[in-house]
Scaffold this motif. Structure first.
Motif, PDB file in Angstrom:
ATOM      1  N   ASP A   1      43.923  15.895 136.533  1.00  0.00           N
ATOM      2  CA  ASP A   1      42.503  15.631 136.259  1.00  0.00           C
ATOM      3  C   ASP A   1      41.790  16.953 136.029  1.00  0.00           C
ATOM      4  OD1 ASP A   1      42.078  12.776 136.419  1.00  0.00           O
ATOM      5  OD2 ASP A   1      42.585  12.935 138.542  1.00  0.00           O
ATOM      6  N   ILE A   2      40.997  17.015 134.977  1.00  0.00           N
ATOM      7  CA  ILE A   2      40.186  18.202 134.691  1.00  0.00           C
ATOM      8  C   ILE A   2      38.721  17.782 134.780  1.00  0.00           C
ATOM      9  CG2 ILE A   2      39.578  19.937 132.966  1.00  0.00           C
ATOM     10  CD1 ILE A   2      42.351  19.590 131.756  1.00  0.00           C
ATOM     11  N   PHE A   3      38.032  18.312 135.775  1.00  0.00           N
ATOM     12  CA  PHE A   3      36.606  18.012 135.936  1.00  0.00           C
ATOM     13  C   PHE A   3      35.815  19.154 135.331  1.00  0.00           C
ATOM     14  CE2 PHE A   3      38.720  16.064 139.617  1.00  0.00           C
ATOM     15  CZ  PHE A   3      38.370  14.748 139.407  1.00  0.00           C
ATOM     16  N   GLN A   4      34.942  18.830 134.415  1.00  0.00           N
ATOM     17  CA  GLN A   4      34.111  19.849 133.805  1.00  0.00           C
ATOM     18  C   GLN A   4      32.799  19.926 134.567  1.00  0.00           C
ATOM     19  OE1 GLN A   4      36.180  21.387 132.160  1.00  0.00           O
ATOM     20  NE2 GLN A   4      35.670  21.168 130.030  1.00  0.00           N
ATOM     21  N   GLY A   5      32.521  21.088 135.123  1.00  0.00           N
ATOM     22  CA  GLY A   5      31.210  21.295 135.726  1.00  0.00           C
ATOM     23  C   GLY A   5      30.312  21.880 134.647  1.00  0.00           C
ATOM     24  N   ALA A   6      29.365  22.692 135.061  1.00  0.00           N
ATOM     25  CA  ALA A   6      28.527  23.381 134.075  1.00  0.00           C
ATOM     26  C   ALA A   6      29.408  24.353 133.298  1.00  0.00           C
ATOM     27  CB  ALA A   6      27.407  24.122 134.783  1.00  0.00           C
ATOM     28  N   GLU A   7      30.398  24.917 134.019  1.00  0.00           N
ATOM     29  CA  GLU A   7      31.337  25.854 133.401  1.00  0.00           C
ATOM     30  C   GLU A   7      32.537  25.043 132.925  1.00  0.00           C
ATOM     31  OE1 GLU A   7      34.353  29.203 135.202  1.00  0.00           O
ATOM     32  OE2 GLU A   7      32.444  28.870 136.192  1.00  0.00           O
ATOM     33  N   THR A   8      32.845  25.090 131.642  1.00  0.00           N
ATOM     34  CA  THR A   8      33.930  24.253 131.142  1.00  0.00           C
ATOM     35  C   THR A   8      35.269  24.991 131.160  1.00  0.00           C
ATOM     36  OG1 THR A   8      33.476  24.900 128.874  1.00  0.00           O
ATOM     37  CG2 THR A   8      32.422  22.883 129.646  1.00  0.00           C
ATOM     38  N   THR A   9      36.324  24.211 131.341  1.00  0.00           N
ATOM     39  CA  THR A   9      37.682  24.747 131.285  1.00  0.00           C
ATOM     40  C   THR A   9      37.997  24.991 129.818  1.00  0.00           C
ATOM     41  OG1 THR A   9      38.312  23.420 133.191  1.00  0.00           O
ATOM     42  CG2 THR A   9      40.088  24.205 131.795  1.00  0.00           C
ATOM     43  N   ASN A  10      38.373  26.229 129.470  1.00  0.00           N
ATOM     44  CA  ASN A  10      38.643  26.480 128.053  1.00  0.00           C
ATOM     45  C   ASN A  10      40.110  26.709 127.755  1.00  0.00           C
ATOM     46  OD1 ASN A  10      38.992  28.945 129.152  1.00  0.00           O
ATOM     47  ND2 ASN A  10      37.339  29.965 128.046  1.00  0.00           N
ATOM     48  N   SER A  11      40.951  26.615 128.792  1.00  0.00           N
ATOM     49  CA  SER A  11      42.387  26.686 128.530  1.00  0.00           C
ATOM     50  C   SER A  11      43.193  26.137 129.694  1.00  0.00           C
ATOM     51  CB  SER A  11      42.826  28.128 128.234  1.00  0.00           C
ATOM     52  OG  SER A  11      42.768  28.901 129.400  1.00  0.00           O
ATOM     53  N   VAL A  12      44.401  25.708 129.358  1.00  0.00           N
ATOM     54  CA  VAL A  12      45.377  25.242 130.334  1.00  0.00           C
ATOM     55  C   VAL A  12      46.627  26.068 130.088  1.00  0.00           C
ATOM     56  CG1 VAL A  12      46.815  23.298 131.046  1.00  0.00           C
ATOM     57  CG2 VAL A  12      44.464  22.890 130.317  1.00  0.00           C
ATOM     58  N   THR A  13      47.236  26.610 131.148  1.00  0.00           N
ATOM     59  CA  THR A  13      48.428  27.439 130.985  1.00  0.00           C
ATOM     60  C   THR A  13      49.623  26.791 131.670  1.00  0.00           C
ATOM     61  OG1 THR A  13      47.086  29.450 130.926  1.00  0.00           O
ATOM     62  CG2 THR A  13      49.418  29.736 131.405  1.00  0.00           C
TER      63      THR A  13
END
Length: 149
Positions: A109-121
């Motif tokens: 699960d990827i929860f986006q707060g105000a700061e978004t996830t911009n990559s997955v490694t």
């Protein structure tokens, strides 16, 4: 949903330049495209190889589910970890051995707060084994929380 598979995906994959080895394409058994793999004999014990999925256009304050196939084949082949860009220090998912050589499904699960996830490694760590491989395939990003099995 966004298809980030390697054969026909629309996503932006990058090899990490600061790691010890690259992930390489490997042909699927069924002959329909390829997956990304790290053979067990590449590098030295504890060496790392990172494959980064760049995510753009994820909406803030939304949730997403990353679903992928993975395989850890071979004895003492190593570890597969997944990191999210905004939580670099510890993996959000980790697997260190397969019960068998079969492909399994991982979900994050990827929860986006105000700061978004911009990559997955996807990070592969070399183990002691000399045979087998670590593989990743069929990476898909869907809106909403991950479905229960």
């Amino acid at each position: 949903s966004v298809d980030c598979s390697f054969s026909r995906g629309v996503c932006d994959w990058k090899q990490d330049a600061d790691d010890d080895f690259d992930w390489n394409p490997a042909d699927r058994d069924r002959g329909d495209g390829y997956y990304m793999a790290v053979p067990a004999f590449v590098g030295h014990k504890k060496d790392m190889g990172r494959l980064k999925l760049l995510l753009t256009d994820l909406k803030p304050k939304s949730s997403y589910c990353l679903i992928f196939s993975y395989r850890l084949a071979g004895e003492r082949v190593g570890k597969l970890r997944v990191f999210l860009a905004n939580k670099k220090t510890s993996p959000v998912w980790e697997q260190n051995k397969g019960k068998d050589e079969r492909w399994r499904t991982g979900k994050i699960d990827i929860f986006q707060g105000a700061e978004t996830t911009n990559s997955v490694t996807f990070e592969s760590e070399r183990g002691k084994g000399k045979t087998g491989e670590i593989g990743v395939d069929n990476v898909i990003l869907i809106s909403g929380l991950c479905p229960e099995d």
